[in-house]
Design a protein around this motif. Structure first.
Motif, mmCIF file in Angstrom:
data_model
loop_
_atom_site.group_PDB
_atom_site.id
_atom_site.type_symbol
_atom_site.label_atom_id
_atom_site.label_comp_id
_atom_site.label_asym_id
_atom_site.label_seq_id
_atom_site.Cartn_x
_atom_site.Cartn_y
_atom_site.Cartn_z
ATOM 1 N N ARG A 15 0.838 -1.220 0.000
ATOM 2 C CA ARG A 15 0.000 0.000 0.000
ATOM 3 C C ARG A 15 0.857 1.249 0.000
ATOM 4 O O ARG A 15 0.587 2.193 -0.737
ATOM 5 C CB ARG A 15 -0.946 -0.012 1.198
ATOM 6 C CG ARG A 15 -2.106 -0.937 1.027
ATOM 7 C CD ARG A 15 -3.104 -0.811 2.147
ATOM 8 N NE ARG A 15 -4.181 -1.757 1.938
ATOM 9 C CZ ARG A 15 -4.826 -2.378 2.889
ATOM 10 N NH1 ARG A 15 -4.527 -2.147 4.156
ATOM 11 N NH2 ARG A 15 -5.794 -3.230 2.609
ATOM 12 N N ALA A 16 1.889 1.270 0.832
ATOM 13 C CA ALA A 16 2.764 2.443 0.913
ATOM 14 C C ALA A 16 3.514 2.642 -0.408
ATOM 15 O O ALA A 16 3.624 3.773 -0.903
ATOM 16 C CB ALA A 16 3.749 2.286 2.070
ATOM 17 N N ASP A 18 2.622 1.497 -3.427
ATOM 18 C CA ASP A 18 1.653 1.872 -4.461
ATOM 19 C C ASP A 18 1.291 3.352 -4.367
ATOM 20 O O ASP A 18 1.202 4.043 -5.377
ATOM 21 C CB ASP A 18 0.387 1.018 -4.357
ATOM 22 C CG ASP A 18 0.586 -0.413 -4.829
ATOM 23 O OD1 ASP A 18 1.637 -0.706 -5.446
ATOM 24 O OD2 ASP A 18 -0.311 -1.246 -4.561
ATOM 25 N N ALA A 19 1.098 3.830 -3.133
ATOM 26 C CA ALA A 19 0.759 5.244 -2.933
ATOM 27 C C ALA A 19 1.870 6.160 -3.424
ATOM 28 O O ALA A 19 1.610 7.273 -3.885
ATOM 29 C CB ALA A 19 0.459 5.513 -1.457
ATOM 30 N N ALA A 20 3.116 5.681 -3.329
ATOM 31 C CA ALA A 20 4.266 6.470 -3.775
ATOM 32 C C ALA A 20 4.580 6.233 -5.250
ATOM 33 O O ALA A 20 5.486 6.858 -5.800
ATOM 34 C CB ALA A 20 5.488 6.139 -2.920
ATOM 35 N N GLY A 21 3.875 5.290 -5.866
ATOM 36 C CA GLY A 21 4.122 4.983 -7.264
ATOM 37 C C GLY A 21 5.413 4.226 -7.513
ATOM 38 O O GLY A 21 6.028 4.356 -8.571
ATOM 39 N N GLN A 118 13.364 5.117 0.306
ATOM 40 C CA GLN A 118 11.973 4.710 0.099
ATOM 41 C C GLN A 118 11.754 3.308 0.645
ATOM 42 O O GLN A 118 10.767 3.058 1.350
ATOM 43 C CB GLN A 118 11.622 4.732 -1.390
ATOM 44 C CG GLN A 118 11.548 6.106 -1.998
ATOM 45 C CD GLN A 118 11.340 6.028 -3.501
ATOM 46 O OE1 GLN A 118 12.048 5.296 -4.198
ATOM 47 N NE2 GLN A 118 10.375 6.787 -3.992
ATOM 48 N N THR A 125 7.034 1.633 7.808
ATOM 49 C CA THR A 125 5.594 1.821 7.841
ATOM 50 C C THR A 125 4.894 0.497 8.127
ATOM 51 O O THR A 125 3.923 0.438 8.890
ATOM 52 C CB THR A 125 5.094 2.407 6.494
ATOM 53 O OG1 THR A 125 5.665 3.709 6.344
ATOM 54 C CG2 THR A 125 3.587 2.501 6.432
#
Length: 131
Positions: A15-16, A18-21, A118, A125
């Motif tokens: 999720r983290a 994906d949110a950051a691309g 990242q 996270t």
């Protein structure tokens, strides 16, 4: 660590990321170093599968985030020979984080595919989501 815990970590990383691309691979190991979960995004570079596993293993064996170990293995660092001293898959790049429960080491999560900062953030996270 349970398989449910491993799936929780994997899902939180994904999720983290994906949110950051960012396309990543995620590896979750139990306290014995056995793989409990692995996932490589279709778009992640192939080597990220190996780096995520090695980061998790390193974080587990040294009970420390790999981000905290990078300077220790540089040529002037106190553990500079550790990268070649053992016949083990250690990798001193940010992205591996140990997982604790009730003060005990129960496993580790490793992330590969993004920039080291990242990967570390995604792994951190995930461990916070498990806590």
């Amino acid at each position: 660590m349970t398989t449910h815990d491993a799936e929780t970590l994997l899902t939180a990383v994904r999720r983290a990321a994906d949110a950051a691309g960012v396309a990543v691979s995620v590896t979750v190991l139990d306290a014995g170093g056995h793989p409990l979960a692995f996932r490589r995004d279709d778009r992640a570079v192939l080597i990220s599968g190996e780096t995520s596993t090695r980061k998790a293993y390193t974080a587990l064996q040294l009970d420390s985030p790999t981000a905290d170990l990078v300077d220790l293995v540089k040529p002037d660092g106190p553990f500079h020979s550790l990268t070649t001293a053992l016949d083990r898959p250690l990798l001193f790049i940010a992205g591996g984080v140990p997982v604790h429960r009730d003060g005990h080491l129960i496993g580790a999560v490793g992330v590969g595919g993004g920039a080291p900062e990242q990967d570390h953030a995604f792994a951190a996270t995930a461990t916070a989501a498990l806590a």
